[in-house]
Scaffold this motif. Structure first.
Motif, PDB file in Angstrom:
ATOM      1  N   LYS A  72       0.782  -0.997  -0.096  1.00 13.41           N
ATOM      2  CA  LYS A  72      -0.112  -0.128  -0.046  1.00 13.41           C
ATOM      3  C   LYS A  72       0.849   1.413   0.101  1.00 13.41           C
ATOM      4  N   HIS A  73       2.144   1.043   0.195  1.00  9.82           N
ATOM      5  CA  HIS A  73       3.103   2.232   0.244  1.00  9.82           C
ATOM      6  C   HIS A  73       4.056   2.233  -0.794  1.00  9.82           C
ATOM      7  N   ARG A  74       4.114   3.090  -1.697  1.00  7.61           N
ATOM      8  CA  ARG A  74       5.141   3.279  -2.861  1.00  7.61           C
ATOM      9  C   ARG A  74       6.658   3.453  -2.376  1.00  7.61           C
ATOM     10  N   LYS A  75       6.847   4.378  -1.311  1.00  3.11           N
ATOM     11  CA  LYS A  75       8.198   4.921  -1.006  1.00  3.11           C
ATOM     12  C   LYS A  75       8.509   4.251   0.479  1.00  3.11           C
ATOM     13  N   HIS A  76       9.376   3.381   0.629  1.00  2.00           N
ATOM     14  CA  HIS A  76       9.791   3.070   1.739  1.00  2.00           C
ATOM     15  C   HIS A  76      11.397   2.493   1.831  1.00  2.00           C
ATOM     16  N   GLU A  77      11.962   2.394   2.937  1.00  3.58           N
ATOM     17  CA  GLU A  77      13.419   2.153   2.942  1.00  3.58           C
ATOM     18  C   GLU A  77      13.774   1.412   4.347  1.00  3.58           C
ATOM     19  N   LEU A  78      14.777   0.458   4.297  1.00  3.87           N
ATOM     20  CA  LEU A  78      15.353  -0.253   5.446  1.00  3.87           C
ATOM     21  C   LEU A  78      15.978   1.136   6.309  1.00  3.87           C
ATOM     22  N   ASP A  79      15.586   0.669   7.643  1.00  8.92           N
ATOM     23  CA  ASP A  79      16.228   1.844   8.654  1.00  8.92           C
ATOM     24  C   ASP A  79      16.459   1.421  10.075  1.00  8.92           C
ATOM     25  N   ASN A  80      17.047   0.359   9.809  1.00  6.31           N
ATOM     26  CA  ASN A  80      17.602  -0.300  11.245  1.00  6.31           C
ATOM     27  C   ASN A  80      18.918   0.580  11.858  1.00  6.31           C
ATOM     28  N   TYR A  81      18.483   1.850  12.228  1.00 10.90           N
ATOM     29  CA  TYR A  81      19.536   2.773  12.341  1.00 10.90           C
ATOM     30  C   TYR A  81      20.127   2.377  13.821  1.00 10.90           C
ATOM     31  N   LEU A  82      19.844   1.656  14.695  1.00 10.32           N
ATOM     32  CA  LEU A  82      20.489   1.441  15.853  1.00 10.32           C
ATOM     33  C   LEU A  82      21.282   0.092  15.836  1.00 10.32           C
TER      34      LEU A  82
END
Length: 163
Positions: A72-82
């Motif tokens: 349902k979301h066209r824009k997303h990214e991996l963000d395991n920032y910790l």
């Protein structure tokens, strides 16, 4: 689409395209993949805290942690920032704990609050066991709070997490 793994944090940038692409905030979810939970339907592959909505008649605000569809979301990214901080401290990401925290918070993650209990707080709690909202590089960064965290921990994160 990125090749996400179970327990990855996914960020969904929210911006105002009509205002020069100002980056307001990021919505966060946990990638769960194909059906792993009784409450999850086959097409649902993420878990997140939905935003608030009003029960107009009663004047109450509701939100919940539920499964959803990444498609349902066209824009997303991996963000395991910790992850880098966790590894430097000798800590490991444990899928068993992630699954347990999802079961614990399913339809039971508390009332949504943009500052103290938002989707990022929930996503980091599920992955790391610690409620953190950073909103790094976003307009919302100046507003979020991390209750119960010492200044030393916040400073350590601030030094190591990209802005």
């Amino acid at each position: 689409m990125e090749a996400y793994k179970f327990g990855d944090i996914i960020a969904f940038p929210r911006d105002l395209s009509s205002h020069g692409g100002l980056s307001l905030y990021k919505h966060y979810a946990i990638y769960v993949g194909s059906k792993k939970f009784v409450q999850q339907t086959p097409e649902e592959d993420m878990f997140h805290l939905t935003g608030s909505f009003e029960n107009v008649r009663k004047g109450e605000q509701y939100s919940n942690c539920v499964f959803g569809k990444l498609s349902k979301h066209r824009k997303h990214e991996l963000d395991n920032y910790l992850d880098e901080i966790w590894q430097a401290e000798g800590l490991k990401i444990n899928p068993y704990h992630i699954k347990r925290r999802i079961k614990e918070t399913y339809r039971n993650c508390g009332r949504w609050n943009a500052v103290t209990n938002n989707c990022e707080h929930i996503a980091t709690y599920i992955r790391y066991g610690l409620k953190i909202s950073w909103q790094g590089g976003q307009f919302a960064q100046r507003f979020v709070r991390n209750q119960g965290m010492s200044k030393d921990v916040v400073d350590k994160i601030r030094r190591r997490v990209p802005h």
